[in-house]
Design an enzyme around this catalytic site. Sequence first.
Site, PDB file in Angstrom:
ATOM      1  N   LYS A  50       0.825  -1.208   0.000  1.00 50.89           N
ATOM      2  CA  LYS A  50       0.000   0.000   0.000  1.00 50.89           C
ATOM      3  C   LYS A  50       0.863   1.264   0.000  1.00 50.89           C
ATOM      4  O   LYS A  50       0.490   2.281  -0.588  1.00 50.89           O
ATOM      5  CB  LYS A  50      -0.943   0.013   1.202  1.00 50.89           C
ATOM      6  CG  LYS A  50      -2.063  -1.008   1.094  1.00 50.89           C
ATOM      7  CD  LYS A  50      -2.939  -0.990   2.319  1.00 50.89           C
ATOM      8  CE  LYS A  50      -4.075  -1.986   2.195  1.00 50.89           C
ATOM      9  NZ  LYS A  50      -4.971  -1.933   3.371  1.00 50.89           N
ATOM     10  N   ALA A  64      -0.806   0.954   5.984  1.00 54.66           N
ATOM     11  CA  ALA A  64      -1.208   0.135   7.130  1.00 54.66           C
ATOM     12  C   ALA A  64      -2.278  -0.854   6.715  1.00 54.66           C
ATOM     13  O   ALA A  64      -3.043  -0.617   5.777  1.00 54.66           O
ATOM     14  CB  ALA A  64      -1.729   1.024   8.260  1.00 54.66           C
ATOM     15  N   ASP A  65      -2.307  -1.972   7.429  1.00 54.77           N
ATOM     16  CA  ASP A  65      -3.370  -2.946   7.235  1.00 54.77           C
ATOM     17  C   ASP A  65      -3.582  -3.701   8.536  1.00 54.77           C
ATOM     18  O   ASP A  65      -2.634  -3.928   9.294  1.00 54.77           O
ATOM     19  CB  ASP A  65      -3.032  -3.928   6.114  1.00 54.77           C
ATOM     20  CG  ASP A  65      -4.287  -4.622   5.605  1.00 54.77           C
ATOM     21  OD1 ASP A  65      -4.972  -4.032   4.753  1.00 54.77           O
ATOM     22  OD2 ASP A  65      -4.592  -5.729   6.077  1.00 54.77           O
ATOM     23  N   THR A  66      -4.831  -4.084   8.776  1.00 55.06           N
ATOM     24  CA  THR A  66      -5.202  -4.775  10.010  1.00 55.06           C
ATOM     25  C   THR A  66      -5.930  -6.070   9.669  1.00 55.06           C
ATOM     26  O   THR A  66      -6.775  -6.083   8.776  1.00 55.06           O
ATOM     27  CB  THR A  66      -6.125  -3.883  10.870  1.00 55.06           C
ATOM     28  OG1 THR A  66      -5.435  -2.665  11.164  1.00 55.06           O
ATOM     29  CG2 THR A  66      -6.516  -4.566  12.172  1.00 55.06           C
TER      30      THR A  66
END
Length: 181
Positions: A50, A64-66
């Site tokens: 990203k 960011a990624d969750t």
Amino acid sequence: MIILASQSPRRQELLKYITTDFEIRVSDVDETLPDGISPSDAVLYLSSIKAKPFANGDDIVIGADTVVALDGKILGKPKTTEEARQMLRFLSGREHSVFTGVTIANAEKSTSFAVETRVKFFDLTDDEIERYIATGEPMDKAGAYGIQGYGSLLVESITGDYFNVVGLPVSTLARKLISFS
């Protein structure tokens, strides 16, 4: 200038705790994960892809990624109410992990880190699950819940960074940004 490579309103709101001087840029990246990837490696991979399209100058880019994971299985965003129902039943009465991966990058360097928070749900009744699904909240959330909304009513306990579960580990990111500069 800081660029947040995320259209998540929750991440945008959380980044404002660190700075209000940022802009949003998002590119359409293929988020297909390699087979067998661990949840912590998955968020590192996703945050990196990203951030990468915008890390071509002096600007600092944050990707960011969750993900929510239980028994090594990553629970994505439900596509149907039945998927949401299945995920919530799977999480009911159990402790699971929420991982957020963050990549900070510019043209010259890049660093990534992942933060894990443990969340335990109450034993949920079918009625509680149905009432929660009726709010519409589960449909755009990893693991079919948002801890910052009605999903907070499902949570018995949390160990670790609350903001990590919302989608951005604010205190860790703030420290990493200082050392990145």
